[in-house]
Design an enzyme around this catalytic site. Structure first.
Site, PDB file in Angstrom:
ATOM      1  N   ARG A 167       3.353   7.623  -0.379  1.00 49.27           N
ATOM      2  CA  ARG A 167       4.457   8.570  -0.548  1.00 49.27           C
ATOM      3  C   ARG A 167       5.491   8.076  -1.563  1.00 49.27           C
ATOM      4  O   ARG A 167       5.994   8.857  -2.365  1.00 49.27           O
ATOM      5  CB  ARG A 167       5.135   8.775   0.803  1.00 49.27           C
ATOM      6  CG  ARG A 167       6.184   9.870   0.818  1.00 49.27           C
ATOM      7  CD  ARG A 167       6.950   9.853   2.142  1.00 49.27           C
ATOM      8  NE  ARG A 167       6.066   9.760   3.284  1.00 49.27           N
ATOM      9  CZ  ARG A 167       5.565  10.811   3.930  1.00 49.27           C
ATOM     10  NH1 ARG A 167       5.885  12.027   3.561  1.00 49.27           N
ATOM     11  NH2 ARG A 167       4.760  10.637   4.961  1.00 49.27           N
ATOM     12  N   ARG A 188       3.222  20.144   5.378  1.00 54.92           N
ATOM     13  CA  ARG A 188       4.165  19.188   5.992  1.00 54.92           C
ATOM     14  C   ARG A 188       5.202  19.852   6.908  1.00 54.92           C
ATOM     15  O   ARG A 188       5.459  19.344   7.998  1.00 54.92           O
ATOM     16  CB  ARG A 188       4.863  18.331   4.928  1.00 54.92           C
ATOM     17  CG  ARG A 188       3.922  17.376   4.190  1.00 54.92           C
ATOM     18  CD  ARG A 188       4.676  16.389   3.303  1.00 54.92           C
ATOM     19  NE  ARG A 188       5.538  15.518   4.061  1.00 54.92           N
ATOM     20  CZ  ARG A 188       6.834  15.697   4.240  1.00 54.92           C
ATOM     21  NH1 ARG A 188       7.462  16.708   3.667  1.00 54.92           N
ATOM     22  NH2 ARG A 188       7.522  14.868   4.980  1.00 54.92           N
ATOM     23  N   CYS A 192      -1.651  34.161   8.329  1.00 52.03           N
ATOM     24  CA  CYS A 192      -1.458  34.810   9.620  1.00 52.03           C
ATOM     25  C   CYS A 192      -1.252  33.777  10.714  1.00 52.03           C
ATOM     26  O   CYS A 192      -2.103  33.576  11.587  1.00 52.03           O
ATOM     27  CB  CYS A 192      -2.650  35.715   9.916  1.00 52.03           C
ATOM     28  SG  CYS A 192      -2.865  36.936   8.617  1.00 52.03           S
ATOM     29  N   GLU A 234       0.834  -1.216   0.000  1.00 49.48           N
ATOM     30  CA  GLU A 234       0.000   0.000   0.000  1.00 49.48           C
ATOM     31  C   GLU A 234       0.866   1.262   0.000  1.00 49.48           C
ATOM     32  O   GLU A 234       0.798   2.072   0.923  1.00 49.48           O
ATOM     33  CB  GLU A 234      -0.908   0.005   1.238  1.00 49.48           C
ATOM     34  CG  GLU A 234      -1.849  -1.172   1.330  1.00 49.48           C
ATOM     35  CD  GLU A 234      -2.559  -1.258   2.685  1.00 49.48           C
ATOM     36  OE1 GLU A 234      -2.220  -0.478   3.605  1.00 49.48           O
ATOM     37  OE2 GLU A 234      -3.444  -2.108   2.820  1.00 49.48           O
ATOM     38  N   PRO A 235       1.685   1.458  -1.012  1.00 47.26           N
ATOM     39  CA  PRO A 235       2.552   2.631  -1.021  1.00 47.26           C
ATOM     40  C   PRO A 235       1.790   3.899  -1.403  1.00 47.26           C
ATOM     41  O   PRO A 235       0.963   3.883  -2.314  1.00 47.26           O
ATOM     42  CB  PRO A 235       3.562   2.295  -2.121  1.00 47.26           C
ATOM     43  CG  PRO A 235       2.753   1.472  -3.086  1.00 47.26           C
ATOM     44  CD  PRO A 235       1.801   0.669  -2.240  1.00 47.26           C
TER      45      PRO A 235
HETATM   46  C1  PLP Z   1      -1.344   6.171   4.889  1.00 49.64           C
HETATM   47  C2  PLP Z   1      -1.449   4.723   4.684  1.00 49.64           C
HETATM   48  C3  PLP Z   1      -0.659   4.089   3.715  1.00 49.64           C
HETATM   49  C4  PLP Z   1       0.361   4.825   2.875  1.00 49.64           C
HETATM   50  O1  PLP Z   1       1.446   5.272   3.607  1.00 49.64           O
HETATM   51  P1  PLP Z   1       2.746   5.873   2.844  1.00 49.64           P
HETATM   52  O2  PLP Z   1       3.669   6.196   3.934  1.00 49.64           O
HETATM   53  O3  PLP Z   1       2.296   7.053   2.084  1.00 49.64           O
HETATM   54  O4  PLP Z   1       3.249   4.790   1.958  1.00 49.64           O
HETATM   55  C5  PLP Z   1      -0.830   2.739   3.538  1.00 49.64           C
HETATM   56  N1  PLP Z   1      -1.720   2.031   4.255  1.00 49.64           N
HETATM   57  C6  PLP Z   1      -2.500   2.603   5.194  1.00 49.64           C
HETATM   58  C7  PLP Z   1      -3.470   1.779   5.946  1.00 49.64           C
HETATM   59  C8  PLP Z   1      -2.391   3.964   5.445  1.00 49.64           C
HETATM   60  O5  PLP Z   1      -3.149   4.539   6.370  1.00 49.64           O
END
Ligand code: PLP
Length: 428
Positions: A291, A327, A357, A288-289
């Site tokens: 970033r 960020r 502000c 689940e990438p």
């Molecule tokens: C946010 C999230 C991700 C992605 O995280 P990255 O650091 O952007 O890779 C994957 N799985 C779940 C459940 C998340 O909440």
């Protein structure tokens, strides 16, 4: 490779001059590279080619429809955290049958919507939620595919706000309770126990927390496969990216030079460290990438408005800020700052700040950055993930436009907001 570089003295995204885009579409402006998105997806997918796996892009990192469509076309699945994100995926041509639905606070409407759309799995974060999903599925006469999210209590060694896999975090079910949770859920009507999920945090720059978590969870997954015939293990996202030196020449050396331990993870280091534990399970492995795929695929372009010299500091005031890229304010995130016209070498220690502000409205403080003057465009590098998705209209600044570049083509992925857009839906 990544796709932002100087060419003839001016910063380009692929074949397009960023100054040209800024002049044509105005600033602030997010600019994304299709090539980088494709490259990161392909690279990660290939690193796991030796085992049964699927990449489910984490939509929350960058949910623009054009980005989702690009990834859907490559066959990506999607990790969503709300009904709204599922709506976006479907609108962009994504397949709900390749979507997993995470998050600690899903509402009835969201659960119903996901079930009716044929979601691949709802990733459940508490036993109470499992009970509720069972009730909703029973009422709809549907079977809800679920996985529990296990909290492996592993320190991801990242910023505390983006660490999710310790028992003090709100996410998942404690490792000690997880078998009981499956046991009880197996007796609930209209649920199918389909998998096991974990996600320990974001922006991890070393492989060891991943290895620790996978080694802890793999035996559990094997056990659940025996008992309940689960079909997948999701190992979450979290692969970190390079924020510093995102642009400098040789910036991609980390990418090819895998022996350099000072560099964040490559997909190959990541996969080769964990495949030995994952492969023998015979489960489908979900990645689940967020970033990793989106981060270095985008920049935020902003214009310098003023330079103000104080007694102790020099402030460069620009036309974007924390309202468009939070960020730095939220978790001390670092973004490399570069002039769009190739710098000549002069370096100043400055604060680059926005118009909002709030004293927290800065992109950097006391940082040595290449000199730039009012009227010039600068780019905040590595702003493709957790950038525009967190933008707000605070102080009533319209949201920036987003441009998606592909080779020598640039298209508007999102129009700049107008003042009229700001008051849409309001009465008064
Ligand atoms: C946010 C999230 C991700 C992605 O995280 P990255 O650091 O952007 O890779 C994957 N799985 C779940 C459940 C998340 O909440």
């Amino acid at each position: 490779m990544h796709s932002f570089h100087y060419s003839n003295g001016s910063l380009h995204c692929e074949d397009i001059s960023i100054a040209d885009l800024a002049n044509q579409y105005g600033t602030p402006l997010y600019v994304y590279s299709s090539e980088t998105f494709r490259d990161r997806y392909t690279r990660l997918d290939a690193a796991f080619s030796s085992i049964n796996h699927e990449v489910a892009y984490a939509v929350k990192a960058n949910s623009n429809l054009s980005v989702l469509r690009l990834l859907a076309k490559m066959g990506s699945g999607f990790d969503i955290v709300s009904g709204g994100e599922l709506f976006r995926v479907i609108k962009a041509g994504g397949d709900p049958g390749k979507c997993t639905f995470a998050g600690v606070g899903k509402t009835r409407d969201e659960i119903e919507y996901a079930l009716k759309q044929g979601i691949y799995s709802i990733n459940v974060e508490s036993e109470e939620e499992a009970l509720f999903i069972s009730q909703v599925a029973s009422e709809l006469n549907l079977v809800a595919p679920i996985a529990f999210r296990v909290n492996p209590n592993v320190d991801a060694k990242t910023h505390k706000y983006i660490s999710t896999g310790k028992s003090e975090n709100k996410f998942g079910i404690d490792f000690e309770f997880i078998l009981d949770a499956y046991e009880r859920a197996s007796n609930l009507p209209n649920l199918k126990l389909k998998g096991l999920q974990m996600h320990i945090g974001s922006q991890l720059t070393s492989v060891s927390p991943f290895v620790e978590a996978v080694e802890k969870v793999a035996p559990l997954a094997a056990d659940l496969k025996d008992k309940y015939d689960i079909e997948f293990l999701s190992i979450g996202g979290g692969i970190g990216i390079v924020y510093e030196e995102a642009l400098a020449s040789g910036s991609e050396s980390w990418w090819t030079d895998q022996s350099d331990e000072t560099r964040p993870l490559t997909p190959e280091q990541y996969s080769s460290a964990i495949i030995p534990s994952l492969g023998p399970l015979g489960l489908k492995i979900l990645l689940e990438p967020g970033r990793f795929i989106a981060g270095n695929a985008g920049v935020l372009v902003t214009k310098c408005l003023y330079e103000k010299k104080g007694t102790t500091k020099t402030f460069k005031i620009v036309d974007s800020g924390m309202h468009h890229l939070i960020r730095p304010a939220l978790y001390e995130g670092f973004h490399e700052i570069v002039p769009v016209t190739e710098p000549t070498g002069a370096i100043d220690a400055v604060d680059v700040v926005g118009p909002i502000c709030e004293s927290g409205d800065f992109f950097c403080q006391n940082r040595e950055v290449p000199n730039f003057v009012p009227g010039e465009f600068i780019a905040l590098m590595s702003a493709g993930a957790y950038g525009m998705v967190m933008a707000t209209t605070y102080n009533s600044h319209p949201l920036p436009a987003e441009i998606l570049v592909d080779g020598n083509q640039a298209k508007i992925a999102r129009k700049r907001q107008t003042f009229q857009d700001l008051v849409e839906g309001e009465e008064g």
